[in-house]
Enzyme design. Structure first.
Site, PDB file in Angstrom:
ATOM      1  N   GLY A  78       0.817  -1.203   0.000  1.00 24.19           N
ATOM      2  CA  GLY A  78       0.000   0.000   0.000  1.00 24.19           C
ATOM      3  C   GLY A  78       0.848   1.249   0.000  1.00 24.19           C
ATOM      4  CE  LYS A  79       4.194   2.654  -4.096  1.00 21.66           C
ATOM      5  NZ  LYS A  79       4.741   2.963  -5.402  1.00 21.66           N
ATOM      6  N   GLY A  82       2.014   9.729   3.180  1.00 20.33           N
ATOM      7  CA  GLY A  82       3.261   9.905   3.928  1.00 20.33           C
ATOM      8  C   GLY A  82       4.342   8.889   3.591  1.00 20.33           C
ATOM      9  N   GLY A  83       3.995   7.807   2.931  1.00 17.02           N
ATOM     10  CA  GLY A  83       5.010   6.792   2.659  1.00 17.02           C
ATOM     11  C   GLY A  83       4.426   5.502   2.139  1.00 17.02           C
ATOM     12  CB  VAL A  85       2.141  -0.142   3.958  1.00 14.49           C
ATOM     13  CG1 VAL A  85       2.000  -1.332   4.898  1.00 14.49           C
ATOM     14  CG2 VAL A  85       1.703   1.137   4.659  1.00 14.49           C
ATOM     15  CE  LYS A 100       1.805   4.756   7.567  1.00  9.74           C
ATOM     16  NZ  LYS A 100       0.410   4.940   7.868  1.00  9.74           N
ATOM     17  CG  ASP A 193      -5.921  10.462   9.259  1.00  8.18           C
ATOM     18  OD1 ASP A 193      -6.868  10.975   8.630  1.00  8.18           O
ATOM     19  OD2 ASP A 193      -4.869  10.090   8.714  1.00  8.18           O
TER      20      ASP A 193
HETATM   21  P1  ATP Z   1      -3.060   8.373   4.067  1.00  6.97           P
HETATM   22  O1  ATP Z   1      -1.590   8.347   3.909  1.00  6.97           O
HETATM   23  O2  ATP Z   1      -3.701   9.431   3.238  1.00  6.97           O
HETATM   24  O3  ATP Z   1      -3.480   8.423   5.494  1.00  6.97           O
HETATM   25  P2  ATP Z   1      -3.505   5.521   3.909  1.00  6.97           P
HETATM   26  O4  ATP Z   1      -4.066   5.327   5.288  1.00  6.97           O
HETATM   27  O5  ATP Z   1      -4.092   4.640   2.825  1.00  6.97           O
HETATM   28  O6  ATP Z   1      -3.642   7.010   3.420  1.00  6.97           O
HETATM   29  P3  ATP Z   1      -1.078   4.265   4.753  1.00  6.97           P
HETATM   30  O7  ATP Z   1      -1.436   4.305   6.205  1.00  6.97           O
HETATM   31  O8  ATP Z   1       0.329   4.524   4.378  1.00  6.97           O
HETATM   32  O9  ATP Z   1      -1.939   5.303   3.929  1.00  6.97           O
HETATM   33  O10 ATP Z   1      -1.526   2.831   4.226  1.00  6.97           O
HETATM   34  C1  ATP Z   1      -1.518   2.529   2.846  1.00  6.97           C
HETATM   35  C2  ATP Z   1      -2.246   1.223   2.597  1.00  6.97           C
HETATM   36  O11 ATP Z   1      -1.442   0.166   3.083  1.00  6.97           O
HETATM   37  C3  ATP Z   1      -3.592   1.048   3.317  1.00  6.97           C
HETATM   38  O12 ATP Z   1      -4.644   1.634   2.587  1.00  6.97           O
HETATM   39  C4  ATP Z   1      -3.706  -0.467   3.386  1.00  6.97           C
HETATM   40  O13 ATP Z   1      -4.188  -0.960   2.171  1.00  6.97           O
HETATM   41  C5  ATP Z   1      -2.250  -0.906   3.535  1.00  6.97           C
HETATM   42  N1  ATP Z   1      -1.880  -1.184   4.930  1.00  6.97           N
HETATM   43  C6  ATP Z   1      -1.513  -0.284   5.876  1.00  6.97           C
HETATM   44  N2  ATP Z   1      -1.205  -0.880   7.035  1.00  6.97           N
HETATM   45  C7  ATP Z   1      -1.374  -2.217   6.826  1.00  6.97           C
HETATM   46  C8  ATP Z   1      -1.229  -3.402   7.660  1.00  6.97           C
HETATM   47  N3  ATP Z   1      -0.856  -3.297   8.929  1.00  6.97           N
HETATM   48  N4  ATP Z   1      -1.517  -4.596   7.100  1.00  6.97           N
HETATM   49  C9  ATP Z   1      -1.914  -4.686   5.810  1.00  6.97           C
HETATM   50  N5  ATP Z   1      -2.070  -3.633   4.991  1.00  6.97           N
HETATM   51  C10 ATP Z   1      -1.803  -2.408   5.481  1.00  6.97           C
HETATM   52 MG    MG Z   2      -3.202   4.745   7.110  1.00  4.85          MG
END
Ligand code: ATP
Ligand code: MG
Length: 349
Positions: A78-79, A82-83, A85, A100, A193
């Protein structure tokens, strides 16, 4: 405006900082984040006694210490703004984690809060909150080793299913509310958030809140340069207009999330600017669930969350008793099979 460009995935291997730069109160440019007795650096989080780094005791026993060099990247899962995953695997135990990686280009004044929130994040233990195992800080990059949730987020799931029927929503919502009760009433923290991408699911039917400790690093409304990003905002009216806000602010977000999951679309039209967001959320009436499409219990639940005045909004504890959550109890809803049959293939690496 489009989302900010996302930083490239970093290698897991870390470099040892060469020059020690004079310590500020909380963060040195050479890679140490510190608040009170807590120290976060390339080796993880430690409790530091008597301000002496040599007399440290590891939060995790040294034998169980999770090192970045002991985990290998499997794939990017995932993206966010901020970065990145990544799915990672512990080399010796074979255990999977989510890693992350956040590029931290933030103002000095925010550093204290970030260190404090990371501490909260790591000390959280609740079946409805994603476990954070270890946090590393090295030269402007924070790496967080978390529990891997193989169903991804509710945002991912919603893209597949388009909308979530009430009976499943009630079961999902119950778990999210238990997570919020834990954060609000036990830990006394505000998520800030809460949104579909910060609610994760797995093949066992578990629903867990994440990013409650890192929301300050990259908020959903502004990028690091203060530019407006994203066309959705789950922020409460009181937060948007700069008033004092509390845990009820998360309840507003929960109301918008539930309505979005039920309708299949975000309850407000897309916001093109911060002004539009402010004007709509602060001045327009709160969104409502349509009584023609949804049960009276669901409409009443949404209305209990989406009150513009926070004192009229129910708390997480009160909402757990709401009739909507018990309405489908007789159906013995199985979220595990619902997530597995309709979502992305689970537990596949
Ligand atoms: P934003 O950065 O705008 O808050 P976001 O929440 O999608 O958006 P991230 O928190 O970086 O950004 O997560 C990106 C994606 O990674 C998520 O939408 C999810 O699909 C995946 N992800 C994040 N954490 C986990 C985890 N612990 N296990 C599995 N997938 C994850
Ligand atoms: Mg997130």
């Amino acid at each position: 405006m489009k989302r900010k460009e996302i930083s490239k995935p970093r290698k897991l291997q870390i470099s040892v900082p060469s020059n020690e730069v004079p310590f500020e109160e909380f963060l040195t440019a050479s890679g140490i984040l510190m608040t009170g007795d807590l120290l976060v650096n390339k080796d993880g989080v430690r409790v530091v006694s008597q301000n002496n780094e040599k007399q440290t005791s590891l939060i995790n026993a040294p034998d169980n210490q999770l090192l970045l060099s002991d985990i290998e990247a499997i794939k990017v899962i995932g993206k966010g703004s901020g970065g990145t995953v990544q799915l990672v695997k512990h080399k010796w135990t074979g255990q999977f984690f989510a890693l992350k990686v956040i590029q931290m280009r933030i103002e000095d004044r925010e550093r204290k809060q970030i260190a404090r929130e990371l501490k909260i994040n790591q000390s959280s233990q609740c079946p409805y909150a994603v476990v954070c195992y270890q946090i590393f800080y090295d030269n402007g990059v924070i790496s967080i080793v978390m529990e891997y949730m193989d169903g991804g987020s509710l945002a991912d799931f919603l893209r597949k299913v388009k909308s979530i029927p009430e009976q499943y929503l009630a079961a999902i919502c119950k778990q999210v509310l238990k997570g919020l009760v834990y954060l609000h009433h036990e830990k006394h923290i505000i998520h800030r958030d809460l949104k579909p991408s910060n609610i994760l699911i797995n093949h066992g039917g578990d629903v867990k809140i994440t990013d409650f400790g890192v929301s300050v690093v990259g908020t959903s409304t502004y990028g690091h340069q203060g530019t407006f990003i994203g066309t959705k905002s789950y922020m409460s009216p009181e937060r948007i207009n700069g008033s004092i806000y509390g845990s009820k602010s998360d309840i507003w977000s929960l109301g918008l999330v539930c309505l979005q999951l039920a309708q299949g679309q975000f309850p407000y039209p897309p916001f093109d600017s911060f002004f539009e967001l402010l004007d709509t959320v602060v001045n327009e009436p709160a969104p409502q669930a349509s009584p023609e499409m949804f049960s009276p219990e669901f409409c009443s639940f949404i209305s209990a969350c989406l009150q513009k005045n926070p004192s009229d909004r129910s708390s997480a504890q009160v909402l757990l008793e709401h009739p909507f959550l018990g309405k489908y109890d007789d159906l013995s809803i199985n979220l595990a099979s619902y997530f597995s049959s309709l979502g992305r293939p689970l537990a596949t690496f």
